[in-house]
Design a protein around this motif. Sequence first.
Motif, short mmCIF file in Angstrom:
data_model
loop_
_atom_site.label_atom_id
_atom_site.label_comp_id
_atom_site.label_asym_id
_atom_site.label_seq_id
_atom_site.Cartn_x
_atom_site.Cartn_y
_atom_site.Cartn_z
N ILE A 1 -5.70 -7.27 8.20
CA ILE A 1 -4.95 -6.18 7.57
C ILE A 1 -5.94 -5.15 7.05
O ILE A 1 -6.98 -5.52 6.47
CB ILE A 1 -4.11 -6.70 6.37
CG1 ILE A 1 -3.05 -7.70 6.84
CG2 ILE A 1 -3.43 -5.55 5.63
CD1 ILE A 1 -2.26 -8.31 5.69
N THR B 1 -1.87 -0.82 5.78
CA THR B 1 -1.06 -0.50 4.59
C THR B 1 -1.74 0.65 3.86
O THR B 1 -2.90 0.53 3.46
CB THR B 1 -0.96 -1.73 3.66
OG1 THR B 1 -0.23 -2.75 4.34
CG2 THR B 1 -0.25 -1.38 2.36
N ASP C 1 0.93 -7.66 -3.85
CA ASP C 1 1.55 -7.24 -2.59
C ASP C 1 0.74 -7.78 -1.40
O ASP C 1 1.30 -8.27 -0.43
CB ASP C 1 1.61 -5.71 -2.55
CG ASP C 1 2.42 -5.22 -1.36
OD1 ASP C 1 3.63 -5.51 -1.31
OD2 ASP C 1 1.82 -4.63 -0.47
N LEU C 2 -0.57 -7.72 -1.51
CA LEU C 2 -1.40 -8.15 -0.38
C LEU C 2 -1.33 -9.65 -0.18
O LEU C 2 -1.33 -10.15 0.96
CB LEU C 2 -2.85 -7.69 -0.61
CG LEU C 2 -3.08 -6.18 -0.50
CD1 LEU C 2 -4.53 -5.83 -0.77
CD2 LEU C 2 -2.67 -5.69 0.90
N GLN D 1 1.66 -10.24 1.77
CA GLN D 1 1.48 -9.85 3.18
C GLN D 1 0.67 -10.90 3.93
O GLN D 1 1.04 -11.36 4.99
CB GLN D 1 0.74 -8.51 3.25
CG GLN D 1 1.61 -7.29 2.98
CD GLN D 1 0.90 -6.02 3.46
OE1 GLN D 1 0.56 -5.91 4.64
NE2 GLN D 1 0.69 -5.09 2.55
N LYS E 1 5.24 -10.90 4.17
CA LYS E 1 5.57 -9.50 4.46
C LYS E 1 4.77 -8.96 5.65
O LYS E 1 4.59 -7.78 5.79
CB LYS E 1 5.28 -8.61 3.23
CG LYS E 1 6.33 -8.70 2.14
CD LYS E 1 5.94 -7.89 0.91
CE LYS E 1 5.91 -6.41 1.18
NZ LYS E 1 5.52 -5.64 -0.01
N ILE E 2 4.22 -9.89 6.47
CA ILE E 2 3.50 -9.33 7.62
C ILE E 2 4.50 -8.51 8.43
O ILE E 2 5.61 -8.95 8.68
CB ILE E 2 2.90 -10.47 8.49
CG1 ILE E 2 1.60 -10.96 7.84
CG2 ILE E 2 2.63 -10.03 9.92
CD1 ILE E 2 0.44 -10.00 7.98
N PRO E 3 4.15 -7.33 8.85
CA PRO E 3 5.10 -6.49 9.60
C PRO E 3 5.55 -7.20 10.87
O PRO E 3 4.85 -8.04 11.40
CB PRO E 3 4.26 -5.25 9.95
CG PRO E 3 3.09 -5.29 9.02
CD PRO E 3 2.85 -6.72 8.70
N HIS F 1 8.17 -1.35 8.39
CA HIS F 1 6.83 -1.93 8.26
C HIS F 1 5.86 -1.12 9.11
O HIS F 1 6.22 -0.64 10.16
CB HIS F 1 6.83 -3.38 8.74
CG HIS F 1 7.59 -4.29 7.83
ND1 HIS F 1 7.13 -4.63 6.59
CD2 HIS F 1 8.80 -4.86 7.97
CE1 HIS F 1 8.01 -5.41 6.00
NE2 HIS F 1 9.04 -5.58 6.80
#
Length: 666
Positions: free
Chosen positions: A555, A586, A617-618, A621, A626-628, A646
């Motif tokens: 990321i 992001t 938030d990270l 993710q 929350k991985i897109p 996303h």
Amino acid sequence: MSLLEQIRGPRDLDALSTEELEVLAAEVRAFLVAEVSKTGGHLGPNLGVVETTIAIHRVFDSPRDAIVFDTGHQSYVHKMLTGRQDFSMLRQKGGLAGYPQRSESPHDVVESSHASSSLSWADGISRAFEMTGQTDRHVVAVVGDGALTGGMTWEALNNISDDNSRNLVIIVNDNGRSYAPTIGGMARYLNGVRTASKYQQLHQSSRRLFDHLGAPGRALYRGARGGLHGFLSRLTNNAALYANLDIKYVGPIDGHDVRAMEEALRQAKDYAAPVIVHAITEKGRGYEPALADVADQFHAVGQIDPETGEPIGSSGAPSWTGVFADEIVVQAENDPTIVGITAAMLRPTGLHKFAERFPSRVLDVGIAEQHAVTSAAGLAFGGLHPVVALYATFVNRAFDQILMDVGLHQAGVTFVLDRAGVTGPDGASHHGMWDLAILQVVPRIRLAAPRDAERLREELAEAVRVTDAPTVIRFPKGSVGPELVALRRTGDGVDVLREGESKDVLIVAVGTMATIALDVAELLAEQGIGCTVVDPRWVVPVPWSIIELSDAHRIVVTIEDGVRVGGIGTRIRQDLREAGVDTAVTELGLPDEFLEHATREQILERVGLTPTQIAEDLVAQVRGNKIPIARPVDSRPASAGPSSSHPDAAAPSADTGSTPFHPASR
Ligand SMILES: Cc1ncc(C[n+]2csc(CCOP(=O)(O)OP(=O)(O)O)c2C)c(N)n1
Ligand SMILES: CC(=O)[C@@H](O)[C@H](O)COP(=O)(O)O
Ligand SMILES: [Mg+2]
């Protein structure tokens, strides 16, 4: 109860006698010193408009009549007379704004603190009143001599005429200063009037004479002065300048004589044609420490001792402005082609030491940023290297000049943008949050955001060596933080500040966001997540090693103290996609909102830019919550834009690395 405490709105002024008005003016001044010394603010300018503002609200009927303050920093008295006398939280979160604010009062019209716009506002409002049949409504613009040096005022004056602005009264609040004494032809013109010996001598001697006669004498004096001013106007040929612009002229008036101001405004109001009332005032009036301040007569102060005017609680830590002020002198000593340009803010932007050392190589153009930029293009054409020092928010109005006069001609001009990012107490129009987004579209431009003092010195030295493209150095308001030493520097100048144990996250920090990024990395490490932190130093064009590093991580997170929409993160994302790198991106930055007045820290907290908020938030993710939705970029149907919610991204590889990066041909 004081007279001031009895004023709940402008109509409470009507019953006051001249003597009471003078008592009220003294109470207002005492209030300003007592309150603004606690909070900081524009003490000098507001001490200079006490009688003018009282007279405005005696003669005109706000809010039915519109009162427009140019720049708005001199609207504290207006607020006090329109029901706002709690200055305890001035320019602080939840407190009064330092400029007019419509959400505070119907009496407030223009919120922007960008100078020289008031006459255009007033022209538009007065036309609207006339075109909608509201011919009994007046518009009053209060414009300073400094603001008159801005080009927009002359564009407006060229349009104002008695065909369309019969209800417009322009008050020139002439105190002879912006911060420093106002420069240029207009200032010389006004100064000629202000210092006309006949005006000064006759004014002083007649005032003394009539004062001896007591109240009847003062009444007589005021009557006589009206004739005197008419005579002087003709004498100093003042009326000519404006009459040729189809605008009547009344003045010069002693702007601290509340009755004289009131008479002049009543005369102007009844003219049924656009009128300029030229008020001669004194910045810092009635407060010795301000009057004694040669630099800027307490234009904008922090907390001060009300008795002495001495600053209270200043940290003493070096400021970004101070680091620049010293370094530009070093650069100028080494390179005689370097010249400085300021738009009436020599000391606030840190060019004062350069000017002291090399007086002929620093130009003050007045509040004229557009002229400053295009004049810089001319200076570059002539073989010089201009350094244009502005507050970041004020560069907005000179975008076209940077694009078409500097960029198109590949001129070697360096822009030093102070107060970049969230500034805090001056509110929406003072946050320097748009420079990265708007300037990065200038072809060939090079943008740098130093993370500490050492990088500011280094990047300024690099910038002034670029002779065929615009360069920009931008940094925030206030004290510069501790030096952030890099572990290594890539071949194209990117500083690696921290290497992640694993390649889960790469944070690309823009400028001072490096401090936040390093704190985020620590929090991620506590969660077993590897985070690398880099500072590109020059963020545009995007260095190639950013692309390579991004390809090696799961990321990429960009963090910038600028508007997120169209910001540096967007640029990095586009460059990654162009290079065939589909690492999830992001982009963190400021929302595309007008941000309130508060402390920088309070605003960063509200918009989610604290280390804790970012780290939380990270973690989500990286842990898959929350991985897109990952679909290879080239498998997308042609019509699909980026995935709706996303950032587009490739599926995270099983391990934390991804396949080695094979650079596409560039
Ligand atoms: C476009 C723009 N450039 C610079 C500034 C910074 N600034 C704020 S007030 C000021 C001086 C204004 O002088 P003047 O209009 O004479 O008002 P005074 O403070 O003397 O009442 C300046 C340069 C600004 N507000 N807007
Ligand atoms: C009104 C204006 O534009 C300036 O006076 C500004 O308020 C000063 O800001 P700093 O305090 O950041 O120098
Ligand atoms: Mg002024």
